[in-house]
Design a protein around this motif. Sequence first.
Motif, PDB file in Angstrom:
ATOM      1  N   CYS A   1      -2.398   0.336  -4.258  1.00 34.26           N
ATOM      2  CA  CYS A   1      -1.218  -0.473  -4.521  1.00 34.26           C
ATOM      3  C   CYS A   1      -0.139   0.392  -5.176  1.00 34.26           C
ATOM      4  CB  CYS A   1      -1.567  -1.649  -5.420  1.00 34.26           C
ATOM      5  SG  CYS A   1      -0.124  -2.670  -5.810  1.00 34.26           S
TER       6      CYS A   1
ATOM      7  N   TRP B   1      -5.779  -1.210  -2.622  1.00 31.38           N
ATOM      8  CA  TRP B   1      -5.030  -2.253  -1.928  1.00 31.38           C
ATOM      9  C   TRP B   1      -5.915  -2.891  -0.872  1.00 31.38           C
ATOM     10  CZ3 TRP B   1      -3.150  -4.245   2.551  1.00 31.38           C
ATOM     11  CH2 TRP B   1      -2.069  -5.115   2.433  1.00 31.38           C
TER      12      TRP B   1
ATOM     13  N   PRO C   1       0.825  -1.210   0.000  1.00 29.43           N
ATOM     14  CA  PRO C   1       0.000   0.000   0.000  1.00 29.43           C
ATOM     15  C   PRO C   1       0.860   1.261   0.000  1.00 29.43           C
ATOM     16  CG  PRO C   1      -0.028  -1.039   2.157  1.00 29.43           C
ATOM     17  CD  PRO C   1       0.725  -1.953   1.248  1.00 29.43           C
TER      18      PRO C   1
ATOM     19  N   TRP D   1      -3.261   4.388   0.331  1.00 28.05           N
ATOM     20  CA  TRP D   1      -3.726   3.032   0.576  1.00 28.05           C
ATOM     21  C   TRP D   1      -4.202   2.354  -0.710  1.00 28.05           C
ATOM     22  CZ3 TRP D   1      -1.656   1.523   4.856  1.00 28.05           C
ATOM     23  CH2 TRP D   1      -1.929   0.253   5.340  1.00 28.05           C
TER      24      TRP D   1
END
Length: 93
Positions: free
Chosen positions: A29, A36, A23, A27
């Motif tokens: 990816c 994420w 993350p 938050w």
Amino acid sequence: MVDMVNMADDAGDPEATEAYHLPDERWDCAACGTAWPCEVTRTDLVRDLGGTPAAIDKVMRGYLLDALTVRPDLPSRDLADRHLGWIGAADSS
């Protein structure tokens, strides 16, 4: 908590140029930009934790607590669904 860096498909590969599927500060990816935990992270968790929903749930609850602290602007129900909602399907993967 599970060491997500070592769970990445390219962990330990000195030739790897992709970011790990961890993350970022929003938050999402850091590698693929999706919410994420992304599909790669989910697959890695299922593989590395033996597909055991209870073990996956325990790990993801820790990450959920982190996410709730980092992203108080997001509805807690949305974060809970994102982190925990997929786990029931993990045992069928």
